[in-house]
Design a protein around this motif. Structure first.
Motif, PDB file in Angstrom:
ATOM      1  N   MET B   1      13.311  -8.925 -12.535  1.00 60.36           N
ATOM      2  CA  MET B   1      12.483  -8.010 -13.331  1.00 60.36           C
ATOM      3  C   MET B   1      11.633  -7.131 -12.399  1.00 60.36           C
ATOM      4  O   MET B   1      10.849  -7.636 -11.612  1.00 60.36           O
ATOM      5  CB  MET B   1      11.579  -8.849 -14.246  1.00 60.36           C
ATOM      6  CG  MET B   1      10.751  -8.072 -15.209  1.00 60.36           C
ATOM      7  SD  MET B   1      11.629  -7.461 -16.628  1.00 60.36           S
ATOM      8  CE  MET B   1      11.800  -8.916 -17.623  1.00 60.36           C
ATOM      9  N   GLN B   2      11.814  -5.874 -12.429  1.00 60.92           N
ATOM     10  CA  GLN B   2      11.079  -5.008 -11.514  1.00 60.92           C
ATOM     11  C   GLN B   2       9.851  -4.431 -12.193  1.00 60.92           C
ATOM     12  O   GLN B   2       9.752  -4.379 -13.408  1.00 60.92           O
ATOM     13  CB  GLN B   2      11.973  -3.867 -11.062  1.00 60.92           C
ATOM     14  CG  GLN B   2      13.138  -4.337 -10.208  1.00 60.92           C
ATOM     15  CD  GLN B   2      13.981  -3.156  -9.789  1.00 60.92           C
ATOM     16  OE1 GLN B   2      13.466  -2.106  -9.485  1.00 60.92           O
ATOM     17  NE2 GLN B   2      15.281  -3.347  -9.800  1.00 60.92           N
ATOM     18  N   ASP B   3       8.944  -3.932 -11.410  1.00 62.40           N
ATOM     19  CA  ASP B   3       7.717  -3.341 -11.918  1.00 62.40           C
ATOM     20  C   ASP B   3       7.903  -1.830 -12.026  1.00 62.40           C
ATOM     21  O   ASP B   3       8.110  -1.148 -11.018  1.00 62.40           O
ATOM     22  CB  ASP B   3       6.591  -3.701 -10.948  1.00 62.40           C
ATOM     23  CG  ASP B   3       5.261  -3.195 -11.458  1.00 62.40           C
ATOM     24  OD1 ASP B   3       5.259  -2.545 -12.520  1.00 62.40           O
ATOM     25  OD2 ASP B   3       4.250  -3.449 -10.789  1.00 62.40           O
ATOM     26  N   LEU B   4       7.819  -1.313 -13.248  1.00 58.28           N
ATOM     27  CA  LEU B   4       8.069   0.112 -13.468  1.00 58.28           C
ATOM     28  C   LEU B   4       7.043   0.989 -12.759  1.00 58.28           C
ATOM     29  O   LEU B   4       7.396   2.011 -12.159  1.00 58.28           O
ATOM     30  CB  LEU B   4       8.069   0.392 -14.973  1.00 58.28           C
ATOM     31  CG  LEU B   4       8.274   1.847 -15.390  1.00 58.28           C
ATOM     32  CD1 LEU B   4       9.596   2.377 -14.870  1.00 58.28           C
ATOM     33  CD2 LEU B   4       8.210   1.989 -16.902  1.00 58.28           C
ATOM     34  N   GLU B   5       5.781   0.567 -12.814  1.00 56.89           N
ATOM     35  CA  GLU B   5       4.733   1.373 -12.182  1.00 56.89           C
ATOM     36  C   GLU B   5       4.931   1.436 -10.665  1.00 56.89           C
ATOM     37  O   GLU B   5       4.729   2.486 -10.043  1.00 56.89           O
ATOM     38  CB  GLU B   5       3.357   0.811 -12.530  1.00 56.89           C
ATOM     39  CG  GLU B   5       3.033   1.042 -14.004  1.00 56.89           C
ATOM     40  CD  GLU B   5       1.757   0.359 -14.430  1.00 56.89           C
ATOM     41  OE1 GLU B   5       1.013  -0.102 -13.556  1.00 56.89           O
ATOM     42  OE2 GLU B   5       1.522   0.270 -15.652  1.00 56.89           O
ATOM     43  N   ASP B   7       7.853   1.183  -9.194  1.00 56.37           N
ATOM     44  CA  ASP B   7       9.010   2.076  -8.998  1.00 56.37           C
ATOM     45  C   ASP B   7       8.594   3.538  -9.057  1.00 56.37           C
ATOM     46  O   ASP B   7       9.039   4.365  -8.251  1.00 56.37           O
ATOM     47  CB  ASP B   7      10.054   1.813 -10.094  1.00 56.37           C
ATOM     48  CG  ASP B   7      10.971   0.668  -9.717  1.00 56.37           C
ATOM     49  OD1 ASP B   7      10.730   0.046  -8.663  1.00 56.37           O
ATOM     50  OD2 ASP B   7      11.920   0.395 -10.478  1.00 56.37           O
ATOM     51  N   LEU B   8       7.732   3.843 -10.039  1.00 52.38           N
ATOM     52  CA  LEU B   8       7.291   5.239 -10.187  1.00 52.38           C
ATOM     53  C   LEU B   8       6.496   5.690  -8.957  1.00 52.38           C
ATOM     54  O   LEU B   8       6.651   6.823  -8.486  1.00 52.38           O
ATOM     55  CB  LEU B   8       6.435   5.378 -11.451  1.00 52.38           C
ATOM     56  CG  LEU B   8       7.218   5.416 -12.761  1.00 52.38           C
ATOM     57  CD1 LEU B   8       6.279   5.226 -13.943  1.00 52.38           C
ATOM     58  CD2 LEU B   8       7.972   6.719 -12.906  1.00 52.38           C
ATOM     59  N   ALA B   9       5.671   4.795  -8.436  1.00 50.96           N
ATOM     60  CA  ALA B   9       4.883   5.148  -7.247  1.00 50.96           C
ATOM     61  C   ALA B   9       5.810   5.429  -6.065  1.00 50.96           C
ATOM     62  O   ALA B   9       5.618   6.395  -5.322  1.00 50.96           O
ATOM     63  CB  ALA B   9       3.915   4.017  -6.919  1.00 50.96           C
ATOM     64  N   HIS B  10       6.842   4.614  -5.913  1.00 55.81           N
ATOM     65  CA  HIS B  10       7.785   4.852  -4.812  1.00 55.81           C
ATOM     66  C   HIS B  10       8.589   6.121  -5.052  1.00 55.81           C
ATOM     67  O   HIS B  10       8.877   6.865  -4.108  1.00 55.81           O
ATOM     68  CB  HIS B  10       8.737   3.648  -4.674  1.00 55.81           C
ATOM     69  CG  HIS B  10       8.041   2.418  -4.194  1.00 55.81           C
ATOM     70  ND1 HIS B  10       7.160   2.432  -3.139  1.00 55.81           N
ATOM     71  CD2 HIS B  10       8.082   1.123  -4.631  1.00 55.81           C
ATOM     72  CE1 HIS B  10       6.680   1.209  -2.937  1.00 55.81           C
ATOM     73  NE2 HIS B  10       7.234   0.405  -3.842  1.00 55.81           N
ATOM     74  N   TYR B  11       8.921   6.341  -6.319  1.00 54.51           N
ATOM     75  CA  TYR B  11       9.705   7.547  -6.629  1.00 54.51           C
ATOM     76  C   TYR B  11       8.862   8.813  -6.393  1.00 54.51           C
ATOM     77  O   TYR B  11       9.400   9.873  -6.085  1.00 54.51           O
ATOM     78  CB  TYR B  11      10.193   7.490  -8.080  1.00 54.51           C
ATOM     79  CG  TYR B  11      11.163   8.591  -8.408  1.00 54.51           C
ATOM     80  CD1 TYR B  11      12.420   8.637  -7.795  1.00 54.51           C
ATOM     81  CD2 TYR B  11      10.833   9.591  -9.308  1.00 54.51           C
ATOM     82  CE1 TYR B  11      13.311   9.649  -8.084  1.00 54.51           C
ATOM     83  CE2 TYR B  11      11.724  10.606  -9.606  1.00 54.51           C
ATOM     84  CZ  TYR B  11      12.957  10.624  -8.990  1.00 54.51           C
ATOM     85  OH  TYR B  11      13.841  11.630  -9.266  1.00 54.51           O
ATOM     86  N   GLY B  12       7.544   8.694  -6.494  1.00 54.02           N
ATOM     87  CA  GLY B  12       6.651   9.821  -6.207  1.00 54.02           C
ATOM     88  C   GLY B  12       6.855  10.346  -4.796  1.00 54.02           C
ATOM     89  O   GLY B  12       6.812  11.559  -4.544  1.00 54.02           O
ATOM     90  N   VAL B  14       9.658  10.274  -3.195  1.00 55.58           N
ATOM     91  CA  VAL B  14      10.911  11.057  -3.221  1.00 55.58           C
ATOM     92  C   VAL B  14      10.631  12.461  -3.743  1.00 55.58           C
ATOM     93  O   VAL B  14      11.115  13.462  -3.202  1.00 55.58           O
ATOM     94  CB  VAL B  14      11.964  10.346  -4.115  1.00 55.58           C
ATOM     95  CG1 VAL B  14      13.232  11.181  -4.211  1.00 55.58           C
ATOM     96  CG2 VAL B  14      12.277   8.960  -3.575  1.00 55.58           C
ATOM     97  N   LEU B  15       9.823  12.532  -4.811  1.00 55.64           N
ATOM     98  CA  LEU B  15       9.511  13.839  -5.397  1.00 55.64           C
ATOM     99  C   LEU B  15       8.754  14.718  -4.393  1.00 55.64           C
ATOM    100  O   LEU B  15       9.051  15.910  -4.260  1.00 55.64           O
ATOM    101  CB  LEU B  15       8.678  13.668  -6.675  1.00 55.64           C
ATOM    102  CG  LEU B  15       9.395  13.074  -7.884  1.00 55.64           C
ATOM    103  CD1 LEU B  15       8.440  12.971  -9.057  1.00 55.64           C
ATOM    104  CD2 LEU B  15      10.586  13.923  -8.271  1.00 55.64           C
TER     105      LEU B  15
END
Lengths: 153, 289
Positions: B1-5, B7-12, B14-15
């Motif tokens: 189970m991963q943590d969405l928040e 993931d979003l921080a890491h994806y930031g 990339v953006l």
């Protein structure tokens, strides 16, 4: 009337301060490529009308609206870049597609708060809405993302 | 189970990496960009869409007229015998008028759009001149006025296309009216012919037929000439009444007309001799007769 050099200087400093915010907001709205284009278009518009815009209370918010309209004039799908292969730490690969499926306001709130570390107050100021509205968009956006991605908590 | 928040921080990251900062040089490039009004491909596509929409409107109009039962189109069921042909021109006029207006509106919209786009650099230039700004990009020449004239070409082309389409509409209307006239002639001829049968007036009926005109009766006997005249005179109570919708087909030997209904059908071959419509052959067929 201000002399052009002063105008140019004030615009340059405005760009330096505001560009990251504006770009983040428009990238959250349109995706990376289109959001960046919209940022450049909005800033170009800002320079053309700088004497009027500089006296506004929230010039960044105004240019955000300009960027939104600029982006809509070139309708394309909202595309977020794929998660790089072998990314470290590992990021859910379906995240970009799930984000693109959110409504634009939900996406703006989610991306700005969680990806770009903005506070809801900052988002509310830029979007010209109340903080509770931003929190609503944020909550619904996160719920929808979780529902789309399934196993992610 | 991963943590969405998380993931979003890491994806930031990339953006941020994929959307680097927009520099002043990019802003200047956009300011110096030539006006976007001159787009021949887009204009051509828009013009083609307008033309296609107009053609589609014509087809829809034709279908509408057919549904109302007013267009004699040769091989399809057309007007009922009584009073059917009167609404055709009015409906056609509405359809043609709407089509012409749509074409004109489309052409005007395309032209105005380009006109406004072409004016944009001129407006900007005036603003720049008034404020006497010295930014480097401001010194670049703005689009010349000829640009506006060139863009006006699309308005003119659009109007020419609209005029040609309107002329086509007009030609179509004339042709269609001609067909309506032929149908009206056929209906009038059959009315007179039926009236002659009803009045047992063989001479009048023969006058509406060619010299070699013949009638194939339901009993399988063919009557022509004097025999036909005397047969009609002595027929008693008998009517020729095409009660169903007429089907008219224009063939090499004149017009073939059928009037089918639930009981059977009347068939006619009608020819034009010296400008007069005459019946060359008439067959009556009733189920069971």
């Amino acid at each position: 009337m201000l002399i052009p050099a002063v105008l140019e200087q004030s615009f340059t400093s405005f760009v330096r301060e505001t560009e990251p915010q504006l770009r983040a907001a428009l990238v959250a709205h349109f995706g990376t490529e289109r959001g960046r284009e919209a940022t450049a278009e909005a800033l170009a518009y800002g320079w053309e009308h700088w004497e009027r815009i500089r006296s506004m209370q929230n010039p960044a918010g105004y240019l955000y609206r300009v960027g939104q309209h600029t982006g809509f004039r070139k309708p394309r799908r909202t595309v977020f870049p794929d998660v790089p292969h072998h990314s470290d730490p590992i990021v859910e690969p379906g995240l970009p597609r799930a984000m693109a499926r959110l409504s634009s306001r939900q996406r703006s709130a989610v991306v700005l708060v969680h990806c770009f570390d903005w506070t809801p107050v900052e988002v509310a100021e830029l979007l010209n809405v109340s903080v509770s509205t931003v929190r609503n968009h944020l909550d619904r956006g996160m719920k929808r993302l979780r529902a789309t991605l399934g196993g992610v908590s | 189970m991963q943590d969405l928040e998380r993931d979003l921080a890491h994806y930031g990251a990339v953006l941020r990496d994929r959307a680097p900062a927009v520099g002043l040089d990019e802003v200047e490039t956009r300011l110096a960009r030539p006006p976007t009004g001159h787009r021949p491909v887009r204009s051509a596509v828009a013009g083609a869409l307008v033309a296609l929409a107009s053609i589609g409107l014509i087809f829809v109009g034709g279908l509408l007229v057919d549904l109302l039962g007013t267009a004699p189109t040769g091989h399809r069921p057309s007007a009922p015998l009584a009073g059917g042909a009167s609404t055709g021109p009015a409906v056609m006029a509405i359809v043609v008028g709407s089509g012409a207006l749509a074409v004109l509106a489309g052409a005007a919209a395309v032209g105005l759009k380009h006109h406004r786009k072409a004016q944009k650099p001129i407006r900007i230039a005036k603003t720049r001149e008034r404020r006497k700004k010295k930014m480097r990009t401001m010194e670049k020449p703005v689009a010349p006025v000829e640009k506006l004239e060139r863009n006006n070409r699309y308005l003119i082309i659009g109007l020419v296309v609209a005029v040609l389409l309107a002329a086509g509409f007009g030609a179509w209307l004339i042709v269609d009216n001609t067909r309506t006239g032929i149908e009206a002639d056929i209906v009038a001829l059959l009315d007179d012919y039926g009236a002659a049968w009803e009045a047992n007036d063989g001479t009048a009926a023969r006058a509406l037929m060619t010299e070699d005109g013949a009638v194939l009766a339901g009993n399988g006997v063919t009557y022509s000439g004097d025999a036909l005249r005397s047969t009609i005179d002595t027929m008693g109570d008998f009517t020729v009444e095409p009660v169903g919708d007429l089907v008219i087909y224009e063939g090499v030997t004149g017009w073939h007309v059928a009037s089918p209904d639930e009981r059977g059908m009347e068939l006619f071959n009608i020819v034009e001799q010296d400008g007069t419509m005459l019946i060359r052959f008439h067959e009556t067929w009733r189920g069971g007769s």
